[in-house]
Motif scaffolding. Structure first.
Motif, mmCIF file in Angstrom:
data_model
loop_
_atom_site.group_PDB
_atom_site.id
_atom_site.type_symbol
_atom_site.label_atom_id
_atom_site.label_comp_id
_atom_site.label_asym_id
_atom_site.label_seq_id
_atom_site.Cartn_x
_atom_site.Cartn_y
_atom_site.Cartn_z
ATOM 1 N N GLY A 152 52.828 -24.846 -8.318
ATOM 2 C CA GLY A 152 53.633 -25.876 -7.653
ATOM 3 C C GLY A 152 53.026 -26.308 -6.331
ATOM 4 O O GLY A 152 52.972 -27.513 -6.016
ATOM 5 N N GLU A 153 52.553 -25.330 -5.548
ATOM 6 C CA GLU A 153 51.950 -25.647 -4.245
ATOM 7 C C GLU A 153 50.687 -26.486 -4.423
ATOM 8 O O GLU A 153 50.463 -27.456 -3.679
ATOM 9 C CB GLU A 153 51.612 -24.346 -3.503
ATOM 10 C CG GLU A 153 52.837 -23.600 -2.983
ATOM 11 C CD GLU A 153 52.460 -22.256 -2.393
ATOM 12 O OE1 GLU A 153 51.254 -21.885 -2.467
ATOM 13 O OE2 GLU A 153 53.353 -21.571 -1.861
ATOM 14 N N GLU A 154 49.861 -26.124 -5.396
ATOM 15 C CA GLU A 154 48.612 -26.855 -5.604
ATOM 16 C C GLU A 154 48.877 -28.270 -6.121
ATOM 17 O O GLU A 154 48.147 -29.208 -5.790
ATOM 18 C CB GLU A 154 47.705 -26.105 -6.580
ATOM 19 C CG GLU A 154 47.251 -24.739 -6.086
ATOM 20 C CD GLU A 154 46.482 -24.791 -4.781
ATOM 21 O OE1 GLU A 154 45.897 -25.857 -4.473
ATOM 22 O OE2 GLU A 154 46.448 -23.787 -4.058
ATOM 23 N N ALA A 155 49.931 -28.427 -6.930
ATOM 24 C CA ALA A 155 50.296 -29.775 -7.393
ATOM 25 C C ALA A 155 50.709 -30.646 -6.214
ATOM 26 O O ALA A 155 50.339 -31.827 -6.137
ATOM 27 C CB ALA A 155 51.423 -29.682 -8.418
ATOM 28 N N ALA A 156 51.452 -30.060 -5.291
ATOM 29 C CA ALA A 156 51.871 -30.798 -4.096
ATOM 30 C C ALA A 156 50.660 -31.152 -3.238
ATOM 31 O O ALA A 156 50.605 -32.250 -2.648
ATOM 32 C CB ALA A 156 52.874 -29.961 -3.293
ATOM 33 N N GLU A 157 49.671 -30.253 -3.168
ATOM 34 C CA GLU A 157 48.464 -30.521 -2.382
ATOM 35 C C GLU A 157 47.688 -31.709 -2.966
ATOM 36 O O GLU A 157 47.077 -32.486 -2.225
ATOM 37 C CB GLU A 157 47.567 -29.278 -2.365
ATOM 38 C CG GLU A 157 48.132 -28.096 -1.593
ATOM 39 C CD GLU A 157 48.187 -28.366 -0.099
ATOM 40 O OE1 GLU A 157 47.446 -29.248 0.379
ATOM 41 O OE2 GLU A 157 48.976 -27.706 0.588
ATOM 42 N N ILE A 158 47.702 -31.861 -4.279
ATOM 43 C CA ILE A 158 47.031 -33.009 -4.909
ATOM 44 C C ILE A 158 47.697 -34.306 -4.466
ATOM 45 O O ILE A 158 47.030 -35.293 -4.131
ATOM 46 C CB ILE A 158 47.081 -32.888 -6.448
ATOM 47 C CG1 ILE A 158 46.232 -31.715 -6.917
ATOM 48 C CG2 ILE A 158 46.593 -34.185 -7.106
ATOM 49 C CD1 ILE A 158 46.352 -31.440 -8.407
ATOM 50 N N VAL A 159 49.030 -34.309 -4.461
ATOM 51 C CA VAL A 159 49.770 -35.511 -4.055
ATOM 52 C C VAL A 159 49.428 -35.884 -2.615
ATOM 53 O O VAL A 159 49.166 -37.059 -2.295
ATOM 54 C CB VAL A 159 51.289 -35.275 -4.206
ATOM 55 C CG1 VAL A 159 52.064 -36.470 -3.645
ATOM 56 C CG2 VAL A 159 51.650 -35.043 -5.675
ATOM 57 N N ILE A 160 49.391 -34.884 -1.740
ATOM 58 C CA ILE A 160 49.086 -35.145 -0.328
ATOM 59 C C ILE A 160 47.645 -35.647 -0.172
ATOM 60 O O ILE A 160 47.378 -36.626 0.538
ATOM 61 C CB ILE A 160 49.294 -33.856 0.505
ATOM 62 C CG1 ILE A 160 50.783 -33.469 0.497
ATOM 63 C CG2 ILE A 160 48.790 -34.050 1.935
ATOM 64 C CD1 ILE A 160 51.057 -32.087 1.066
ATOM 65 N N ALA A 161 46.723 -34.989 -0.856
ATOM 66 C CA ALA A 161 45.313 -35.375 -0.745
ATOM 67 C C ALA A 161 45.067 -36.780 -1.276
ATOM 68 O O ALA A 161 44.206 -37.512 -0.762
ATOM 69 C CB ALA A 161 44.443 -34.366 -1.500
ATOM 70 N N ALA A 162 45.797 -37.162 -2.307
ATOM 71 C CA ALA A 162 45.605 -38.475 -2.928
ATOM 72 C C ALA A 162 46.010 -39.611 -1.989
ATOM 73 O O ALA A 162 45.594 -40.760 -2.194
ATOM 74 C CB ALA A 162 46.390 -38.561 -4.233
ATOM 75 N N LYS A 163 46.803 -39.304 -0.981
ATOM 76 C CA LYS A 163 47.204 -40.327 -0.013
ATOM 77 C C LYS A 163 46.090 -40.606 0.999
ATOM 78 O O LYS A 163 46.133 -41.591 1.725
ATOM 79 C CB LYS A 163 48.475 -39.880 0.735
ATOM 80 C CG LYS A 163 49.697 -39.685 -0.174
ATOM 81 C CD LYS A 163 50.178 -40.985 -0.776
ATOM 82 C CE LYS A 163 50.837 -41.854 0.261
ATOM 83 N NZ LYS A 163 51.403 -43.088 -0.335
ATOM 84 N N ASN A 164 45.101 -39.721 1.058
ATOM 85 C CA ASN A 164 43.976 -39.904 1.970
ATOM 86 C C ASN A 164 42.867 -40.703 1.289
ATOM 87 O O ASN A 164 42.703 -40.632 0.065
ATOM 88 C CB ASN A 164 43.431 -38.546 2.439
ATOM 89 C CG ASN A 164 44.469 -37.760 3.213
ATOM 90 O OD1 ASN A 164 45.270 -38.344 3.938
ATOM 91 N ND2 ASN A 164 44.454 -36.441 3.062
ATOM 92 N N PRO A 165 42.084 -41.460 2.068
ATOM 93 C CA PRO A 165 41.051 -42.313 1.454
ATOM 94 C C PRO A 165 39.864 -41.537 0.886
ATOM 95 O O PRO A 165 39.165 -42.034 0.016
ATOM 96 C CB PRO A 165 40.604 -43.216 2.617
ATOM 97 C CG PRO A 165 40.953 -42.455 3.854
ATOM 98 C CD PRO A 165 42.185 -41.673 3.530
ATOM 99 N N ASP A 166 39.616 -40.308 1.357
ATOM 100 C CA ASP A 166 38.447 -39.548 0.932
ATOM 101 C C ASP A 166 38.729 -38.854 -0.410
ATOM 102 O O ASP A 166 39.589 -37.973 -0.484
ATOM 103 C CB ASP A 166 38.095 -38.506 1.987
ATOM 104 C CG ASP A 166 36.799 -37.764 1.661
ATOM 105 O OD1 ASP A 166 36.188 -38.099 0.617
ATOM 106 O OD2 ASP A 166 36.416 -36.886 2.435
#
Length: 432
Positions: free
Chosen positions: A382-396
């Motif tokens: 669950g934590e790693e899935a949330a990290e993907i969502v957060i990272a996807a909001k960044n341009p890199d």
């Protein structure tokens, strides 16, 4: 409607046991895994899996057996037998069945046929007629949304040539309880018949390929191996042979190289098993005849010069007489290279995780997760899935790649705990 007609196998399941289709209690002695491989590799075009369970516990056990079959087999599975509500249809489909059949003699199923067809699609809903007396209701069942009629002749194949059957719009799969070739041929040739379902064969491996060959001689259009290029057009060597390169059809691993003459080639097409010609012994040989390590044909290709065959096979056991998976196990020269075949990488990482589960290693993060248990693993997923969502909001995109990799690793730990393999996952995806 395809002009190729199917030859399917039918088995029943009752009280956790595989029994014959007629349900007389004859327990089929072969293991579930052996049955799956035999039907899948030896020419059956599909499997009719009849749920004969009486209790809820037995029913759930049967669902588990169906899931196991679906994981092993590439041919489609049609199932039914214990349907009381829409949820039962869903369970069968989610277990891996291509289609589900409902009992056409049960008036309570009339509404359920339409409901199931609307919910899951007509192509997944069949109706079983336990008696030819119900033939008059075929138009009704088709109108309700069924896409196929399973007709049980009850051993009375004469009905297929009678006025009661003639003109029926179908399409039909005929349940043929006789194994005699003339009877099977009549069922196959019936009007709007898409094929025949036979009770399971145990006594002779490869029986379905042999039957198809005999049916083909009788003018039936069945699915067999047929070469698009005749042997006379191959460029053979001075001995009349063609080299054959053999690959595992799943992994593309090169397994071996051998030779074929014309007879070996024709026998390979006829039986669906790889036959070769031995230059040293000067005789034909069937791969696996003594070892049991058969090679079942999945596809045959001819190269641009028409002098070399590439065979994609399902290899049973080891291909090499030394016991190695492949004959090409000795490294002569190699330059380091990164292996990035996606499935191979996933399988390699999963193999390490599985090994940690069986052979714990001190200081291993995988063993830390396994020791903490399912709740800890689920929390990390669950934590790693949330990290993907957060990272996807960044341009890199680099951060997204990192987080997805982390997520997939933790998912693989979960898979190891739940006993799920990548083959299970890819099979499920390919069925969608």
């Amino acid at each position: 409607m395809s002009d190729r007609k199917k030859l399917m196998s039918g088995i029943g399941c009752r009280e956790g046991r595989i029994v014959d289709l007629e349900g007389k209690g004859t327990v089929i002695s072969r293991s579930l895994k052996a049955l799956a491989h035999d039907y899948n590799d030896n020419g059956a075009d599909g499997l009719l899996f009849w749920d004969m369970s009486k209790s809820d516990e037995d029913h759930e056990q049967t669902i588990g057996m169906l899931k196991e079959l679906a994981r092993m087999m590439e041919i489609p599975i049609i199932t039914g037998g214990r349907i009381r509500r829409l949820e039962d249809v869903k369970k069968y489909l989610y277990a891996g069945a291509k289609a589900v059949f409902l009992d056409g003699s049960d008036m309570d199923n009339v509404d359920l046929i339409k409901e199931a067809a609307d919910r899951f699609g007509s192509e997944k809903i069949y109706v079983h007629l336990p008696s030819p007396r119900l033939l008059g209701r075929v138009p009704e069942f088709l109108q309700l949304g069924a896409s196929m009629i399973l007709l049980d002749t009850g051993g009375n194949v004469e009905i297929l040539e009678s006025g009661a059957y003639t003109g029926q719009e179908g399409p039909f799969l005929i349940l043929c309880r006789e194994r005699e070739l003339p009877v099977i041929s009549v069922c196959m040739a019936a009007e709007n018949s898409l094929g025949v379902v036979l009770t399971a064969f145990e006594e002779k491996e490869g029986r379905y390929m042999e039957l198809k060959g005999e049916l083909k001689k009788r003018g039936q259009k069945v699915t067999t191996f047929e070469s698009t290029i005749q042997w006379k057009d191959f460029k053979t060597n001075e001995q009349g042979l063609v080299p054959v390169i053999v690959q595992d059809y799943r992994t593309d691993q090169v397994l071996m190289m051998a030779y074929m003459n014309e007879l070996a080639f024709q026998d390979t097409l006829r039986t669906g098993k790889m036959n070769y010609y031995s230059r040293s012994r000067k005789e034909q040989w069937l791969k696996g005849e003594t070892s049991g390590h058969f090679q079942y044909v999945k596809a045959l290709y001819l190269d641009c010069d028409q002098d070399t065959i590439l065979a994609k096979v399902h290899q049973i056991g080891a291909a090499c007489h030394t016991g190695n998976t492949s004959c090409f196990f000795q490294t002569l020269a190699e330059k380091g290279n990164r292996k990035t075949n996606p499935l191979k990488v996933f399988e390699d990482v999963f193999a390490v995780i599985s090994d940690r589960k069986e052979h714990p290693k001190e200081g291993s993060y995988t063993n830390y997760l396994l020791d903490k248990g399912l709740d800890k693993i689920l929390k990390k997923v669950g934590e790693e899935a949330a990290e993907i969502v957060i990272a996807a909001k960044n341009p890199d995109p680099e951060e997204v790649k990192y987080e997805i990799s982390d997520f997939l690793y933790h998912v693989m730990v979960l898979m190891a705990v739940k006993g799920i393999t990548w083959e299970d996952i890819t099979q499920e995806l390919s069925n969608r």
